[in-house]
Design an enzyme around this catalytic site. Structure first.
Site, PDB file in Angstrom:
ATOM      1  N   SER A 140       0.860  -1.184   0.000  1.00  0.00           N
ATOM      2  CA  SER A 140       0.000   0.000   0.000  1.00  0.00           C
ATOM      3  C   SER A 140       0.893   1.229   0.000  1.00  0.00           C
ATOM      4  CB  SER A 140      -0.885   0.002   1.253  1.00  0.00           C
ATOM      5  OG  SER A 140      -1.673   1.182   1.328  1.00  0.00           O
ATOM      6  N   TYR A 154      -1.758  -1.123  10.511  1.00  0.00           N
ATOM      7  CA  TYR A 154      -1.845  -1.441   9.084  1.00  0.00           C
ATOM      8  C   TYR A 154      -0.626  -0.892   8.344  1.00  0.00           C
ATOM      9  CZ  TYR A 154      -3.599  -1.288   4.268  1.00  0.00           C
ATOM     10  OH  TYR A 154      -3.747  -1.428   2.897  1.00  0.00           O
TER      11      TYR A 154
END
Length: 259
Positions: A140, A154
């Protein structure tokens, strides 16, 4: 022209929805055998049915070593080989520091980072035996490049995937196995519409291209990493974000009349 991937086999984890489903569908369109992996067999089989007879579903929890081993064994049993692994499975429950528990942190790291390690480890015997393989991680921009409140766990997991990738790519190079990562920005997935039009508009305003990415924008990049032509690329992350990380501030977009 790219060499055809038809007849090769890919395992896609976290493939029942979102980016994983898009990757599975795109690889199926390219003619690969697709093992669609999800924690829920029915959901995996639904996506496999969308792809067609070259695909099948498999239930596995990537946090469990035995599940990952069974996943790899199923791919070999059903299709005779493992050419590509798309390690996509991931979760992103929000929790800000102060409220986040140790269990919350472990759950995200266990799925996103340890799950990557276990999935990769499971396919290595087959790839090493054939002296060829492609591994594509779904990382990401959040973590490696940007941050977002509530996602410190995350972000840590996604940055960790890139650290894992860089050393793994060195270790696996002698077997002609490449390890790369796609790094999505804001992607329009099934759950996004429920957040409302105002939320989506605000997200689009932060992207120079004035739209959110699609799952196929990510899937096409993953497919490229799987090609023979990408065989000299390893240990690299590809940002697919419509230019989201480029403006130094919202003012940069406003100056161009794109905000």
């Amino acid at each position: 022209m790219f060499t055809s991937l038809e007849g090769r086999t890919v395992i896609v984890t976290g493939a029942s929805k979102g980016i994983g489903r898009g990757i599975a569908l795109r690889f199926g369109e390219a003619g690969l055998n697709v093992l669609v992996v999800s924690r829920t067999l029915a959901e995996a089989e639904t996506v496999a049915a969308e792809i067609g007879p070259r695909a099948s579903g498999f239930a596995a929890d990537v946090t469990q070593e035995e599940d990952c081993a069974a996943m790899a064994a199923a791919a070999v049993e059903r299709y005779g080989a493992i050419d590509v692994l798309c390690a996509n499975a991931g979760i992103f429950p929000a929790a800000k520091l102060g409220q986040m528990t140790a269990a919350d942190f472990d759950h995200v790291i266990g799925t996103n980072l340890k799950g990557t390690f276990l999935s990769v480890s499971a396919v290595l015997p087959e790839m090493k035996a054939r002296k060829k393989g492609r591994i594509v991680l779904t990382s990401s921009i959040t973590g490696p490049i940007t941050g977002y409140p509530g996602w410190s766990h995350y972000g840590a997991s996604k940055a960790g995937q890139l650290g894992f990738m860089r050393t793994a790519s060195i270790e696996l190079a002698p077997w002609n196995i490449t390890v790369n990562a796609v790094m999505p920005g804001n992607i329009r997935t099934e759950g996004l519409d429920g957040l409302g039009a105002d939320y989506i508009a605000a997200m689009e305003a932060s992207v120079p291209m004035k739209r959110l990415g699609t799952v196929f924008d990510i899937a096409n990049a993953a497919l490229f990493f799987a090609t023979d032509e990408a065989g000299y690329i390893t240990g690299q992350g590809m940002v697919i974000d419509g230019g989201q990380v480029l403006p130094e501030s919202l003012a940069a977009l406003q100056e161009m009349g794109t905000a």
